[in-house]
Motif scaffolding. Sequence first.
Motif, PDB file in Angstrom:
ATOM      1  N   PRO A  85      46.759 -10.445   0.335  1.00 57.88           N
ATOM      2  CA  PRO A  85      45.526 -10.297  -0.525  1.00 57.88           C
ATOM      3  C   PRO A  85      45.908  -9.262  -1.746  1.00 57.88           C
ATOM      4  CG  PRO A  85      45.256  -9.249   1.664  1.00 57.88           C
ATOM      5  CD  PRO A  85      46.728 -10.307   1.627  1.00 57.88           C
ATOM      6  N   GLY A  86      47.066  -8.490  -1.572  1.00 56.87           N
ATOM      7  CA  GLY A  86      47.165  -7.371  -2.562  1.00 56.87           C
ATOM      8  C   GLY A  86      47.854  -8.021  -3.807  1.00 56.87           C
ATOM      9  N   ILE A  87      48.138  -9.434  -4.022  1.00 58.18           N
ATOM     10  CA  ILE A  87      48.844  -9.921  -5.233  1.00 58.18           C
ATOM     11  C   ILE A  87      47.580 -10.187  -6.048  1.00 58.18           C
ATOM     12  CG2 ILE A  87      50.843 -10.640  -4.031  1.00 58.18           C
ATOM     13  CD1 ILE A  87      49.870 -13.435  -4.182  1.00 58.18           C
ATOM     14  N   LYS A  88      47.928 -10.558  -7.386  1.00 60.46           N
ATOM     15  CA  LYS A  88      47.089 -10.938  -8.373  1.00 60.46           C
ATOM     16  C   LYS A  88      47.526 -12.369  -8.437  1.00 60.46           C
ATOM     17  CE  LYS A  88      46.402  -6.767 -11.169  1.00 60.46           C
ATOM     18  NZ  LYS A  88      46.324  -6.141 -12.224  1.00 60.46           N
ATOM     19  N   LEU A  89      46.355 -13.268  -8.711  1.00 64.63           N
ATOM     20  CA  LEU A  89      46.644 -14.737  -8.556  1.00 64.63           C
ATOM     21  C   LEU A  89      45.963 -15.486  -9.951  1.00 64.63           C
ATOM     22  CD1 LEU A  89      47.644 -17.447  -7.358  1.00 64.63           C
ATOM     23  CD2 LEU A  89      45.542 -17.593  -6.082  1.00 64.63           C
ATOM     24  N   ARG A  90      46.981 -16.096 -10.787  1.00 66.99           N
ATOM     25  CA  ARG A  90      46.320 -16.804 -11.678  1.00 66.99           C
ATOM     26  C   ARG A  90      46.657 -18.361 -11.431  1.00 66.99           C
ATOM     27  NH1 ARG A  90      48.258 -14.161 -16.672  1.00 66.99           N
ATOM     28  NH2 ARG A  90      46.407 -13.008 -16.781  1.00 66.99           N
ATOM     29  N   MET A  91      45.667 -19.187 -11.487  1.00 65.61           N
ATOM     30  CA  MET A  91      45.710 -20.496 -11.267  1.00 65.61           C
ATOM     31  C   MET A  91      45.523 -21.383 -12.691  1.00 65.61           C
ATOM     32  SD  MET A  91      44.113 -20.807  -7.278  1.00 65.61           S
ATOM     33  CE  MET A  91      42.918 -20.223  -7.731  1.00 65.61           C
ATOM     34  N   VAL A  92      46.322 -22.249 -12.950  1.00 65.11           N
ATOM     35  CA  VAL A  92      46.161 -23.121 -14.332  1.00 65.11           C
ATOM     36  C   VAL A  92      46.177 -24.359 -14.077  1.00 65.11           C
ATOM     37  CG1 VAL A  92      47.075 -23.533 -16.310  1.00 65.11           C
ATOM     38  CG2 VAL A  92      47.547 -21.328 -15.569  1.00 65.11           C
ATOM     39  N   GLU A  93      45.113 -25.031 -14.077  1.00 62.36           N
ATOM     40  CA  GLU A  93      44.589 -26.359 -13.789  1.00 62.36           C
ATOM     41  C   GLU A  93      44.086 -27.136 -15.156  1.00 62.36           C
ATOM     42  OE1 GLU A  93      44.205 -30.161 -12.949  1.00 62.36           O
ATOM     43  OE2 GLU A  93      45.204 -28.602 -11.369  1.00 62.36           O
ATOM     44  N   ALA A  94      44.669 -28.312 -15.504  1.00 58.53           N
ATOM     45  CA  ALA A  94      44.168 -28.838 -16.887  1.00 58.53           C
ATOM     46  C   ALA A  94      42.869 -29.801 -16.401  1.00 58.53           C
ATOM     47  CB  ALA A  94      45.270 -30.007 -17.244  1.00 58.53           C
ATOM     48  N   LYS A  95      42.540 -30.285 -15.205  1.00 58.87           N
ATOM     49  CA  LYS A  95      41.484 -31.202 -15.047  1.00 58.87           C
ATOM     50  C   LYS A  95      40.360 -29.985 -14.877  1.00 58.87           C
ATOM     51  CE  LYS A  95      43.583 -34.970 -14.914  1.00 58.87           C
ATOM     52  NZ  LYS A  95      43.810 -36.163 -16.023  1.00 58.87           N
ATOM     53  N   LEU A 101      35.157 -17.500  -1.311  1.00 58.31           N
ATOM     54  CA  LEU A 101      36.211 -16.766  -0.224  1.00 58.31           C
ATOM     55  C   LEU A 101      36.372 -15.351  -0.758  1.00 58.31           C
ATOM     56  CD1 LEU A 101      39.181 -19.300  -0.247  1.00 58.31           C
ATOM     57  CD2 LEU A 101      37.633 -18.699   1.747  1.00 58.31           C
ATOM     58  N   SER A 102      35.502 -14.982  -1.780  1.00 61.85           N
ATOM     59  CA  SER A 102      35.401 -13.614  -2.344  1.00 61.85           C
ATOM     60  C   SER A 102      36.573 -13.066  -2.519  1.00 61.85           C
ATOM     61  CB  SER A 102      34.550 -12.758  -1.112  1.00 61.85           C
ATOM     62  OG  SER A 102      33.385 -13.087  -1.216  1.00 61.85           O
ATOM     63  N   LEU A 103      37.620 -13.989  -3.386  1.00 56.63           N
ATOM     64  CA  LEU A 103      39.110 -13.422  -3.609  1.00 56.63           C
ATOM     65  C   LEU A 103      38.984 -12.718  -4.721  1.00 56.63           C
ATOM     66  CD1 LEU A 103      40.848 -16.822  -3.164  1.00 56.63           C
ATOM     67  CD2 LEU A 103      40.457 -14.822  -1.350  1.00 56.63           C
ATOM     68  N   SER A 104      39.570 -11.433  -4.697  1.00 53.39           N
ATOM     69  CA  SER A 104      39.622 -10.540  -5.843  1.00 53.39           C
ATOM     70  C   SER A 104      40.910 -10.721  -6.538  1.00 53.39           C
ATOM     71  CB  SER A 104      39.423  -9.047  -5.237  1.00 53.39           C
ATOM     72  OG  SER A 104      40.429  -8.700  -4.278  1.00 53.39           O
ATOM     73  N   ASP A 105      40.819 -10.169  -7.823  1.00 54.85           N
ATOM     74  CA  ASP A 105      42.283 -10.286  -8.614  1.00 54.85           C
ATOM     75  C   ASP A 105      42.774 -11.913  -8.661  1.00 54.85           C
ATOM     76  OD1 ASP A 105      42.046  -7.602  -9.104  1.00 54.85           O
ATOM     77  OD2 ASP A 105      43.367  -7.244  -7.467  1.00 54.85           O
ATOM     78  N   CYS A 106      41.645 -12.623  -8.781  1.00 55.05           N
ATOM     79  CA  CYS A 106      42.185 -13.821  -8.878  1.00 55.05           C
ATOM     80  C   CYS A 106      41.539 -14.813 -10.189  1.00 55.05           C
ATOM     81  CB  CYS A 106      41.494 -14.669  -7.641  1.00 55.05           C
ATOM     82  SG  CYS A 106      42.316 -16.442  -7.179  1.00 55.05           S
ATOM     83  N   GLU A 107      42.332 -15.330 -11.077  1.00 53.76           N
ATOM     84  CA  GLU A 107      41.623 -16.068 -12.132  1.00 53.76           C
ATOM     85  C   GLU A 107      42.036 -17.772 -12.197  1.00 53.76           C
ATOM     86  OE1 GLU A 107      42.200 -15.518 -16.966  1.00 53.76           O
ATOM     87  OE2 GLU A 107      43.605 -14.204 -15.355  1.00 53.76           O
ATOM     88  N   VAL A 108      41.140 -18.300 -12.770  1.00 54.39           N
ATOM     89  CA  VAL A 108      41.355 -19.710 -13.011  1.00 54.39           C
ATOM     90  C   VAL A 108      41.184 -20.190 -14.104  1.00 54.39           C
ATOM     91  CG1 VAL A 108      40.512 -21.973 -12.433  1.00 54.39           C
ATOM     92  CG2 VAL A 108      40.315 -20.270 -10.726  1.00 54.39           C
ATOM     93  N   LEU A 109      42.198 -20.724 -14.937  1.00 58.20           N
ATOM     94  CA  LEU A 109      42.418 -21.103 -16.136  1.00 58.20           C
ATOM     95  C   LEU A 109      42.451 -22.677 -16.392  1.00 58.20           C
ATOM     96  CD1 LEU A 109      45.196 -18.707 -17.817  1.00 58.20           C
ATOM     97  CD2 LEU A 109      42.718 -18.409 -17.868  1.00 58.20           C
ATOM     98  N   ASN A 110      41.425 -23.113 -17.033  1.00 55.21           N
ATOM     99  CA  ASN A 110      41.363 -24.561 -17.356  1.00 55.21           C
ATOM    100  C   ASN A 110      42.208 -24.876 -18.595  1.00 55.21           C
ATOM    101  OD1 ASN A 110      38.739 -26.950 -17.951  1.00 55.21           O
ATOM    102  ND2 ASN A 110      40.726 -27.267 -17.337  1.00 55.21           N
ATOM    103  N   ALA A 111      43.259 -25.179 -18.591  1.00 55.04           N
ATOM    104  CA  ALA A 111      44.011 -25.442 -19.636  1.00 55.04           C
ATOM    105  C   ALA A 111      45.400 -26.291 -19.348  1.00 55.04           C
ATOM    106  CB  ALA A 111      44.320 -24.080 -20.291  1.00 55.04           C
TER     107      ALA A 111
END
Length: 222
Positions: A171-181, A195-205
């Motif tokens: 839980p201490g890491i920062k997460l960036r997810m990249v998905e084209a769809k 899930l109430s995940l902090s420091d978590c980003e989703v990029l639609n690209a």
Amino acid sequence: RGRRAVVGGPAWHDWAGRAGPRCDAGGCRDCGGASGAPLTHDRFRRSREPSAKKLLGAIRAPPQNVTVPVRDVGARVRSRFKRLGVSATEAQVEQLVLYFGLLAKWNKTVNLTALILDPPSDKAIDRLFVEPFLAAQFVEKKVEKRKGGRLLLDLGSGGGSPAIPLKIALPGIKLRMVEAKARKSAFLREAVRQLSLSDCEVLNARIEELLARPELHEAADL
């Protein structure tokens, strides 16, 4: 044209250019038999439809998918973790079960994974949860010496595994997810919210689109 054609009657035979296969002085099956009651197009069609018995047999076929209760999924996860020597807190298991429920629900309309989820196979549990938790100890060693936010970049996140289970394990890491769809990105955002995940980003690209953002160059630790 302009009149109702009778299957098997004189007009039908004239149109077909030949008599019915069983046409004789007593009448034929196509012409209505000895009763002389001709078959119209509607009666001709109904006489060749499958019987109600066959249709009921198809309807009563057993369902292919059986919904598995949440408590059973949690028990399966705990059992696989214990068997393979994976450690996880009860809170982490509850998060994995919640994530699994979202994945199974969305997978019915969005193609998130080809793994068998309903009921979940051992392979599905191992791929979705066991492998990310086993990898978490190596990921932690990889990024523990890095200064800053310890950012994990996941390209082509799809259904969210291994990225989301890794985030649950660490839980201490920062997460960036990249998905084209777009639809898969919508699922990932909903999973992060539920899930109430902090420091978590989703990029639609698409991956190549990230090259136009200098702030993302060499920004990830892994």
